[in-house]
Write a protein that holds these residues in place. Structure first.
Motif, short mmCIF file in Angstrom:
data_model
loop_
_atom_site.label_atom_id
_atom_site.label_comp_id
_atom_site.label_asym_id
_atom_site.label_seq_id
_atom_site.Cartn_x
_atom_site.Cartn_y
_atom_site.Cartn_z
N TYR A 428 110.87 54.22 96.24
CA TYR A 428 109.41 54.26 96.07
C TYR A 428 109.03 55.24 94.66
O TYR A 428 108.19 55.30 94.05
N THR A 443 113.13 51.04 106.34
CA THR A 443 113.13 52.81 105.23
C THR A 443 112.50 53.74 106.28
O THR A 443 111.81 53.74 106.81
N GLY A 444 113.03 55.14 105.38
CA GLY A 444 113.52 56.00 106.39
C GLY A 444 113.69 56.80 106.04
O GLY A 444 115.29 56.56 105.25
N GLN A 489 107.49 53.49 112.67
CA GLN A 489 107.13 53.61 110.60
C GLN A 489 108.14 53.03 109.59
O GLN A 489 107.40 52.73 108.57
N HIS A 494 105.15 47.33 108.53
CA HIS A 494 104.45 49.05 108.31
C HIS A 494 104.20 49.72 107.13
O HIS A 494 103.20 49.82 106.65
N THR A 495 105.31 49.78 106.49
CA THR A 495 105.34 50.72 105.12
C THR A 495 104.40 49.76 104.31
O THR A 495 103.71 50.60 102.95
N SER A 496 104.60 48.11 103.97
CA SER A 496 103.87 47.67 102.74
C SER A 496 102.07 47.86 103.37
O SER A 496 101.67 47.97 102.19
N ARG A 498 101.54 50.65 103.52
CA ARG A 498 100.21 51.58 103.82
C ARG A 498 100.67 51.81 102.24
O ARG A 498 100.67 52.66 101.75
N LEU A 500 103.21 51.21 100.35
CA LEU A 500 104.67 52.13 99.37
C LEU A 500 106.04 50.78 99.36
O LEU A 500 106.92 51.07 99.03
#
Length: 539
Positions: A428, A443-444, A489, A494-496, A498, A500
């Motif tokens: 990202y 991811t993280g 997270q 979850h990430t989508s 936001r 990301l």
């Protein structure tokens, strides 16, 4: 000899993988259906006002039978509420790339069936993303406007501060020579009035279209004037008196048709060279297989070449340095006749893998070949041997290469994408042209298990240094909380939510999505635009 798949379709592993993946796809579709159903509840009320629904507007705007790539369909998920059963994805807007009068356009539709189209926390992020893609890919920007503006009950000063970027970007699009058009279907007040104000072309719908810096209620509160909304900012007034509206439409459907006519009249494709006729073969292996060959647990290994064989032309590819840095896979292939370089992972990235990938990225830059990154890695290798082998410098040159290469980059999260491995694989922060995730993606900075283990070791070391006994029960509870905090997270939904990525896709749609994106970036590279010193202003 071409690639020979080792997938066994009648195995228990294949069946289990397929069931797990399709369950996630079903969850994705159920989430995407929430805003559709909620918005549809207001159909009768909108029709009573002589309007058509936001999705009906979109359907009339698009060329029938041609593809539409929806973006940010999960924007706002788990941001509006922490309750996964109550959260409504979409952020009150519909975003995507589609064809209008044969022209590939970026389209944003205010979903006025949900809270009157009021912007929520992630609306701005999705809107900004759409504008940035339009600017980079030279796509005309079309906005079907009907919004109650920002939700004042959820006001935060940073929303207002960042909201100015929406208007700045409209000016940047116009100055770059990229047309932007607004259809005023309903209210657009306060800052939202600058949506039509900064558009190059405005179509206003009679009786319902309205743009004003302050509606009648605010005018009365601020000045004491008793005003009428239609006199303040109705489409008819703007078409006759203020000059804000160029084209006055009888109703919603007429407004959409006028927008199509404006796009057609611009003749945006006139500078494009003839589209090359490319002969290509469909993959020999069925893309349906992806749902069964890819485990949803990133800790279970598989060969990324099995995925590639189901998305590239003829299932044919050339393996670059296959015996060197074997966990990093670099392939030359084609999708819909367009040559591509593909970088995938069969595990963590070691010094040799980073070196190979960096060279491959530079070679693709030299040959002007688009790059596709298939992320499934826990990151760069750690440990004494790898540090002494130069993991930092080799990882750094891979990151430098992906940062500097001047070719289109399309990234897919198809499994794990952790730590700096995400950076080297065009994550990202590295602003790929397009970035999508599969529903199993994680991811993280690291996995929850690794984070909990790291903090447990820190706690043990601290206790030892102080000469204290470690409380194992307390440590176990802390580890469980840390693991849950990270893992909560990390999931794609979850990430989508936001923003990301540009959206979560069904893995079986991967070839179709990649083909659409490759054609989009190809057009952008070939298109000539005529930038100006300023955006087009009204006089």
């Amino acid at each position: 000899m071409g690639f020979v798949s080792q997938v066994v379709k009648d195995s228990e592993t294949y069946a289990r993988n397929r069931a797990d993946m399709l369950a996630l796809v079903d969850q994705l579709r159920a989430l995407e259906a929430r805003p559709v159903g909620l918005s549809e509840e207001r159909r009768e009320r909108m029709e009573a006002r002589g309007q058509i629904t936001p999705r009906d507007r979109l359907a009339r705007l698009l060329d029938p039978g041609l593809p539409f790539l929806q973006l940010h369909s999960l924007a706002g998920y788990m941001v509006d509420t922490s309750n996964p059963e109550k959260s409504v994805p979409g952020a009150s807007i519909i975003v995507g790339i589609g064809f209008i009068a044969g022209v590939r356009c970026m389209i944003v539709v205010d979903d006025s069936g949900i809270k009157a189209g009021a912007m929520v926390e992630m609306s701005g992020a999705a809107f900004l993303s759409a504008q940035e893609i339009a600017l980079k890919q030279k796509l005309p920007f079309v906005h079907l406007v009907e919004s109650a503006g920002a939700n004042l009950m959820e006001y935060r000063v940073e929303f207002w501060a960042n909201g100015g970027k929406l208007f700045r970007n409209l000016a940047r699009l116009s100055a770059a020579g990229i047309p932007n058009l607004a259809v005023l279907h309903g209210p657009s007040t306060a800052g939202g009035a600058y949506m039509p104000g900064l558009a190059d072309y405005v179509v206003g719908v009679k009786k319902n279209g309205m743009a004003a810096l302050a509606g009648a209620a605010l005018v009365h509160a601020a000045t004491g004037e008793v005003a009428n909304d239609r006199e303040l900012g109705g489409s008819e007034m703007h078409a006759q008196t203020s000059g804000l509206v160029e084209y006055l439409a009888e109703d919603d459907a007429h407004g959409v048709e006028m927008a199509r006519e404006v796009i057609a009249a611009i003749d945006w494709n006139k500078t494009l060279p003839p589209r090359p006729q490319r002969a290509f073969a469909a993959p020999r292996y069925d893309i349906e297989d992806i749902a069964g060959l890819v485990p949803t647990d990133y800790r279970q290994p598989y060969d990324v070449r099995e995925v590639v064989a189901r998305i590239v032309d003829g299932s044919e590819f050339r393996d670059f340095k296959p015996r060197y840095g074997v966990s990093s896979v670099c392939l030359q292939a084609a999708i819909n006749g367009i040559a591509v370089g593909i970088i995938g992972n069969n595990g963590p990235i070691d010094p040799a893998g980073a070196t190979k990938a960096a060279q491959f990225i530079q070679l693709c830059g030299q040959s002007d070949t688009p790059l596709i990154f298939l992320n499934n890695t826990t990151g760069y290798m750690v440990g004494t041997a790898y540090e002494q082998a130069g993991m930092i410098k080799h990882g750094a040159k891979m990151i430098q290469a992906v940062t500097s290469v001047d070719v289109p980059r399309i990234t897919l999260y198809i499994g794990a994408s952790f730590g700096a491995g995400n950076y080297g694989m065009s994550g990202y922060a590295y602003e790929p042209d397009f970035l999508f995730a599969w529903p199993n993606a994680t991811t993280g900075v690291m996995g929850g298990e690794q984070a909990a283990g790291t903090m447990a070791m820190v706690a043990r070391a601290g206790a030892k240094r102080k000469g204290e006994e470690i409380d194992e029960d307390r440590l176990a509870k802390q580890s469980a909380l840390i693991a849950a905090h990270f893992d909560r997270q990390a999931g794609a939904f979850h990430t989508s939510g936001r923003c990301l990525d540009h959206g979560v896709i069904d893995p079986r749609d991967t070839r179709r999505v990649l083909g659409f994106c490759l054609e989009t970036v190809r057009e952008a590279r070939a298109r000539r635009v005529k930038p100006g010193s300023y955006g087009v202003a009204r006089f």
